[in-house]
Design an enzyme around this catalytic site. Sequence first.
Site, PDB file in Angstrom:
ATOM      1  N   LYS A 148      18.394  62.298  68.696  1.00 28.49           N
ATOM      2  CA  LYS A 148      18.621  61.777  67.334  1.00 28.49           C
ATOM      3  C   LYS A 148      19.615  62.641  66.557  1.00 28.49           C
ATOM      4  O   LYS A 148      20.482  62.110  65.873  1.00 28.49           O
ATOM      5  CB  LYS A 148      17.299  61.696  66.558  1.00 28.49           C
ATOM      6  N   ARG A 157       8.942  59.259  58.311  1.00 28.73           N
ATOM      7  CA  ARG A 157       8.266  59.595  59.567  1.00 28.73           C
ATOM      8  C   ARG A 157       6.887  58.949  59.682  1.00 28.73           C
ATOM      9  O   ARG A 157       6.206  59.119  60.687  1.00 28.73           O
ATOM     10  CB  ARG A 157       8.154  61.109  59.744  1.00 28.73           C
ATOM     11  N   ARG A 182      14.795  72.494  78.998  1.00 27.96           N
ATOM     12  CA  ARG A 182      15.733  73.262  78.165  1.00 27.96           C
ATOM     13  C   ARG A 182      15.505  74.754  78.300  1.00 27.96           C
ATOM     14  O   ARG A 182      14.366  75.216  78.352  1.00 27.96           O
ATOM     15  CB  ARG A 182      15.574  72.880  76.687  1.00 27.96           C
ATOM     16  N   ARG A 226      11.357  77.740  75.063  1.00 29.08           N
ATOM     17  CA  ARG A 226      10.595  77.830  73.817  1.00 29.08           C
ATOM     18  C   ARG A 226       9.148  77.461  74.070  1.00 29.08           C
ATOM     19  O   ARG A 226       8.846  76.596  74.894  1.00 29.08           O
ATOM     20  CB  ARG A 226      11.179  76.879  72.762  1.00 29.08           C
ATOM     21  N   ARG A 277       3.443  66.333  71.256  1.00 28.99           N
ATOM     22  CA  ARG A 277       4.390  65.870  70.246  1.00 28.99           C
ATOM     23  C   ARG A 277       4.640  64.365  70.372  1.00 28.99           C
ATOM     24  O   ARG A 277       4.804  63.656  69.372  1.00 28.99           O
ATOM     25  CB  ARG A 277       5.704  66.641  70.370  1.00 28.99           C
TER      26      ARG A 277
END
Length: 217
Positions: free
Chosen positions: A13, A88, A127, A161, A172
Site C-alpha cells: 500500500k 481502518r 524481509r 523485525r 496482524r
Amino acid sequence: MRIVLVGPPGAGKGTQAHLLAKTLSIPHISTGDLFRANISQGTPLGLEAKSYMDAGRLVPDEVTIGMAKDRMLHADAVNGFLLDGFPRNLGQAKALDEFLAEQGIKLDGVLDLEVPEDEVVRRIAGRRLCRNDGGHVFHVDYNPPKVDGVCDECGGELYQRSDDTEDKVRTRLEVYHTETEPIIDYYVQQGLVATISALGKVDEVTARSIEALKQDS
C-alpha cells in the site's frame, strides 16, 4: 480525485499510494504521517495521541479522525487526496462519509489491493533489514543479499523485525480481517470498490489501479 486505498499488510500500500498520488498530483495522506506530523508539531491532537502511545494504549478513533479531518482541509488537498491507512474500521469510514458530506464532496473510488494470505506471509516474514541503516531492505526470496545475513551496501548485519515473524504476521492479518475488511463491504454497497491484484511488478499494479480509476470516473 478522492481515493481510499485498502489492503492487507504486505500488499504494498505504501509504495502504491506514493506512486498513485504522484501520478494523480494529489497528496498522499497516511495514518503514520498524520501521527508523526502532529506529534512532532505538538498539536493538541498530537499530544493526546502521544499520551496514549506512551501508556501503551491504542489511540482512540476520535483522535485519528480529528487528525485526518484537519489534514484533508489543507490547501493542497482541495482538488483531491489519497487516504492510506484511514479509515481502518467501520466507525472511521462512517465518520469520513459524514465529514465529506459536510464539505459537499464525496469519494471517487476505493482501491482494494488483493494478495493471497500465504503471499502476504512470504513477503513480510522474508524481509531482512540492515542494523546499520533500516533503509537497506532485503528479502530472502525476492531480493536476497549476496552474502547471507550481510548487507550488500554497508556490510552491516541483517535481521528480521520481531513483528515480521510468521506468527505475528498471521495475527496482524486476523486483525485486518476483523477490523478493516468490513469497510470494503461498506464501500461495495456504495459502488465505490475496485479490487486490484497486487501480485506482479510494482509498475504493473500501479497501471491496473490507474485503469480501474479511469473506468470508475
